[in-house]
Design a protein around this motif. Structure first.
Motif, mmCIF file in Angstrom:
data_model
loop_
_atom_site.group_PDB
_atom_site.id
_atom_site.type_symbol
_atom_site.label_atom_id
_atom_site.label_comp_id
_atom_site.label_asym_id
_atom_site.label_seq_id
_atom_site.Cartn_x
_atom_site.Cartn_y
_atom_site.Cartn_z
ATOM 1 N N GLY A 1 -1.262 0.631 2.430
ATOM 2 C CA GLY A 1 -0.940 1.618 3.463
ATOM 3 C C GLY A 1 -1.932 1.883 4.738
ATOM 4 O O GLY A 1 -1.496 2.141 5.836
ATOM 5 N N PHE A 2 -3.135 1.447 4.216
ATOM 6 C CA PHE A 2 -3.965 1.724 5.238
ATOM 7 C C PHE A 2 -3.750 0.503 6.465
ATOM 8 O O PHE A 2 -4.053 0.736 7.727
ATOM 9 C CB PHE A 2 -5.494 1.428 4.791
ATOM 10 C CG PHE A 2 -6.717 0.997 5.726
ATOM 11 C CD1 PHE A 2 -7.288 2.230 6.109
ATOM 12 C CD2 PHE A 2 -7.049 -0.298 6.088
ATOM 13 C CE1 PHE A 2 -8.554 1.774 7.053
ATOM 14 C CE2 PHE A 2 -7.905 -0.395 7.152
ATOM 15 C CZ PHE A 2 -8.612 0.650 7.215
ATOM 16 N N SER A 3 -3.346 -0.537 6.022
ATOM 17 C CA SER A 3 -3.118 -1.590 6.822
ATOM 18 C C SER A 3 -2.010 -1.478 7.803
ATOM 19 O O SER A 3 -2.169 -1.759 8.934
ATOM 20 C CB SER A 3 -2.992 -2.973 5.980
ATOM 21 O OG SER A 3 -3.984 -3.540 5.157
ATOM 22 N N VAL A 4 -0.965 -1.094 7.217
ATOM 23 C CA VAL A 4 0.223 -0.654 7.816
ATOM 24 C C VAL A 4 0.040 0.298 8.955
ATOM 25 O O VAL A 4 0.506 0.337 10.132
ATOM 26 C CB VAL A 4 1.410 -0.102 7.139
ATOM 27 C CG1 VAL A 4 2.563 0.380 7.835
ATOM 28 C CG2 VAL A 4 1.944 -1.326 6.073
ATOM 29 N N ILE A 5 -0.879 1.750 8.593
ATOM 30 C CA ILE A 5 -1.059 2.483 9.289
ATOM 31 C C ILE A 5 -1.718 2.179 10.685
ATOM 32 O O ILE A 5 -1.680 2.209 11.804
ATOM 33 C CB ILE A 5 -2.007 3.932 8.733
ATOM 34 C CG1 ILE A 5 -1.142 4.527 7.672
ATOM 35 C CG2 ILE A 5 -2.352 4.846 10.023
ATOM 36 C CD1 ILE A 5 -1.710 5.226 6.790
ATOM 37 N N GLY B 1 3.112 4.098 5.691
ATOM 38 C CA GLY B 1 1.851 3.671 5.415
ATOM 39 C C GLY B 1 1.226 4.906 4.804
ATOM 40 O O GLY B 1 0.508 4.599 3.767
ATOM 41 N N LEU B 2 1.454 6.091 5.140
ATOM 42 C CA LEU B 2 0.917 7.375 4.573
ATOM 43 C C LEU B 2 1.433 7.573 3.286
ATOM 44 O O LEU B 2 0.569 8.058 2.254
ATOM 45 C CB LEU B 2 1.378 8.578 5.473
ATOM 46 C CG LEU B 2 0.987 9.786 4.940
ATOM 47 C CD1 LEU B 2 -0.446 10.179 4.924
ATOM 48 C CD2 LEU B 2 1.612 10.871 5.806
ATOM 49 N N THR B 3 2.480 7.093 2.856
ATOM 50 C CA THR B 3 3.143 7.416 1.427
ATOM 51 C C THR B 3 2.494 6.395 0.512
ATOM 52 O O THR B 3 2.093 6.684 -0.625
ATOM 53 C CB THR B 3 4.620 7.242 1.335
ATOM 54 O OG1 THR B 3 4.828 5.565 1.667
ATOM 55 C CG2 THR B 3 5.400 7.868 2.328
ATOM 56 N N LYS B 4 2.032 5.151 0.915
ATOM 57 C CA LYS B 4 1.199 4.367 0.210
ATOM 58 C C LYS B 4 -0.244 4.828 0.068
ATOM 59 O O LYS B 4 -0.836 4.562 -0.905
ATOM 60 C CB LYS B 4 1.340 2.788 0.689
ATOM 61 C CG LYS B 4 2.769 2.336 0.966
ATOM 62 C CD LYS B 4 3.356 1.993 -0.252
ATOM 63 C CE LYS B 4 4.832 1.619 -0.367
ATOM 64 N NZ LYS B 4 5.333 1.381 -1.691
ATOM 65 N N VAL B 5 -0.843 5.145 1.152
ATOM 66 C CA VAL B 5 -2.299 5.471 1.010
ATOM 67 C C VAL B 5 -2.655 6.975 0.305
ATOM 68 O O VAL B 5 -3.578 6.762 -0.290
ATOM 69 C CB VAL B 5 -2.822 5.744 2.323
ATOM 70 C CG1 VAL B 5 -2.685 6.949 3.129
ATOM 71 C CG2 VAL B 5 -4.265 5.207 2.591
#
Length: 241
Positions: free
Chosen positions: A95-99, A80-84
């Motif tokens: 990314g926010f959602s996964v984290i 998620g960090l890589t996406k956000v």
């Protein structure tokens, strides 16, 4: 990136959190099978290895406990960090959602009282060592805080603190209460769909199937960030999905 409060997004987030939570126990269970050569038994909140496994495999049995948080908490948080950190608002929202769906607080808080997978592993390997306790917690903070900070910084809603609190605490809390206080007792005490396939009760398989279907149908909502300046129109995410 603005977090929507549409029913689609909230339900998709719920399904994602459910999949990660059940997946955490699946990881324990399947790792246990690989180590032991036989199936143990898992519910929504707990797992046991096959009888005699810890005696036969004392050097590796603890790896089944490690598999849950590594595969379904820490790795998803860093994914998620890589996406956000990207520039696309939709990817930032995902990314926010996964984290947040990986429930980082459940890694941080219980271990402060020697209560969680990580604490059990440290106790098995090093006993109740004060040094090991603080090193473990330092490692947990290093693994959870960077994704959390990045998720916080990505939120652009007007009520940022409230939005972050809802997805950090409230929604994961609802998921935990549903599975821990409602569904888990149905298996353990009421024996509802408690018969098992490969050591997994049918009620768990049913919940996994429903969450998978819900996620598959609603996953576009996890990438449908509100447009900047559109914070009062929460159905925007539904139109974009």
């Amino acid at each position: 990136m603005k977090v929507p409060f549409s029913w689609r997004y909230l339900l998709a987030f719920f399904c994602l959190g459910t999949l990660l939570g059940i997946g955490h126990e699946f990881a324990h269970h399947f790792a246990g099978f690989l180590i032991c050569g036989e199936w143990g038994y898992k519910t929504f909140n707990s797992f046991v290895l096959a009888p005699g496994c810890e005696t036969l495999h004392p050097q590796t049995a603890w790896l089944a406990t490690l598999a849950g948080p590594v595969l379904f908490n820490y790795i998803p948080m860093w994914y998620g960090l890589t996406k956000v950190r990207g520039s696309d608002a939709g990817q930032q929202l995902f990314g926010f959602s996964v984290i947040l769906a990986a429930v980082p607080l459940l890694r941080i808080v219980p271990n402060l009282w020697w209560a969680n997978d990580e604490s059990w592993i440290v106790t098995q390997l090093f006993g109740q060592s004060t040094a090991a306790f603080w090193l473990m917690n330092a490692a947990i903070w290093l693994a959870t805080l960077p994704p959390l900070i990045a998720a916080w910084r990505a939120v652009r809603n007007r009520w940022r603190v409230l939005v972050f609190f809802v997805f950090l605490v409230v929604v994961p809390g609802v998921v935990a209460l549903l599975f821990g206080m409602v569904l888990e007792p149905l298996i353990v005490h009421k024996r509802v769909l408690a018969g098992a396939f490969v050591g997994i009760p049918y009620l768990v398989w049913l919940a996994e199937g429903l969450a998978t279907f819900g996620y598959w149908k609603l996953k576009p909502a996890l990438r449908a960030s509100l447009l900047r300046g559109d914070s009062n129109h929460f159905n925007a995410s539904e139109r974009q999905a």
